[in-house]
Enzyme design. Structure first.
Site, PDB file in Angstrom:
ATOM      1  N   HIS A  51      12.103   5.192   1.199  1.00  0.00           N
ATOM      2  CA  HIS A  51      11.978   3.789   1.596  1.00  0.00           C
ATOM      3  C   HIS A  51      11.183   3.053   0.518  1.00  0.00           C
ATOM      4  O   HIS A  51      10.440   3.674  -0.258  1.00  0.00           O
ATOM      5  CB  HIS A  51      11.241   3.680   2.926  1.00  0.00           C
ATOM      6  CG  HIS A  51      12.037   4.159   4.095  1.00  0.00           C
ATOM      7  ND1 HIS A  51      11.674   3.883   5.395  1.00  0.00           N
ATOM      8  CD2 HIS A  51      13.165   4.906   4.170  1.00  0.00           C
ATOM      9  CE1 HIS A  51      12.548   4.424   6.218  1.00  0.00           C
ATOM     10  NE2 HIS A  51      13.459   5.059   5.508  1.00  0.00           N
ATOM     11  N   GLU A  53       8.511   1.259   0.626  1.00  0.00           N
ATOM     12  CA  GLU A  53       7.066   1.454   0.680  1.00  0.00           C
ATOM     13  C   GLU A  53       6.662   2.795   0.068  1.00  0.00           C
ATOM     14  O   GLU A  53       5.675   2.879  -0.681  1.00  0.00           O
ATOM     15  CB  GLU A  53       6.564   1.408   2.132  1.00  0.00           C
ATOM     16  CG  GLU A  53       6.828   0.105   2.846  1.00  0.00           C
ATOM     17  CD  GLU A  53       8.121   0.098   3.654  1.00  0.00           C
ATOM     18  OE1 GLU A  53       8.134  -0.513   4.728  1.00  0.00           O
ATOM     19  OE2 GLU A  53       9.120   0.716   3.214  1.00  0.00           O
ATOM     20  N   CYS A  80       8.445   1.014   9.059  1.00  0.00           N
ATOM     21  CA  CYS A  80       8.781   1.960  10.120  1.00  0.00           C
ATOM     22  C   CYS A  80       7.567   2.888  10.336  1.00  0.00           C
ATOM     23  O   CYS A  80       6.611   2.854   9.564  1.00  0.00           O
ATOM     24  CB  CYS A  80      10.012   2.767   9.714  1.00  0.00           C
ATOM     25  SG  CYS A  80       9.692   3.967   8.386  1.00  0.00           S
ATOM     26  N   CYS A  83       6.583   5.010   7.207  1.00  0.00           N
ATOM     27  CA  CYS A  83       5.922   4.232   6.159  1.00  0.00           C
ATOM     28  C   CYS A  83       4.530   3.783   6.589  1.00  0.00           C
ATOM     29  O   CYS A  83       3.603   3.776   5.775  1.00  0.00           O
ATOM     30  CB  CYS A  83       6.790   3.049   5.763  1.00  0.00           C
ATOM     31  SG  CYS A  83       8.302   3.568   4.897  1.00  0.00           S
TER      32      CYS A  83
END
Length: 146
Positions: A51, A53, A80, A83
């Protein structure tokens, strides 16, 4: 200043969009300098953990030569749970979010791990920075899939 750095995160999100990835971008700022950039690469890399992040945190780890990064993390869409865990573990001081994530958001939309009192670290959250631009990019992406 928040708008400036969110625009940088939007540039990262556009890179994901151009690859056919969910367009989420992230930058990490410490001392007025961007020390980490990232965008979603889950499909391109075949890794569920890639992801935006996480990618930005990895780059910031290298820049700071340690895992206690601190600083401000700007992300176009609310993180999410995975993360958020990485953000908390990296000791990020402030999380700046473009738009909410009503399906997986872990900074208040679905759950609020950012302020969970049982953890030894919490992160200050600012929401809605360039929300319309961040939301529009996501909507454009999902509309193109239909």
């Amino acid at each position: 200043m928040d708008s400036y750095y969110m625009r940088e995160a939007l540039k990262e999100a556009q890179k994901a969009y151009d690859l056919g990835e969910v367009p989420i971008g992230c930058v990490i700022v410490r001392g007025g300098e961007i020390i980490g950039r990232g965008y979603n690469r889950t499909e391109a890399d075949g890794c569920a953990m890639h992801h935006g992040e996480i990618m930005a945190l990895k780059e910031a780890d290298r820049a700071t030569e340690g895992w206690r990064i601190g600083g401000d993390l700007y992300v176009t869409v609310e993180p999410c749970p995975m993360c958020m865990g990485a953000i908390l573990n990296s000791r990020i001081d402030r999380l700046i979010i473009g738009t909410d994530n009503p399906r997986f958001g872990a900074a208040g939309s679905v759950v609020n791990l950012a302020a969970f009192r049982a953890f030894n670290h919490s992160v200050a959250v600012t929401e809605g920075v360039l929300a319309e631009e961040c939301r529009a990019l996501m909507q454009s992406f999902f509309k193109s899939l239909r």
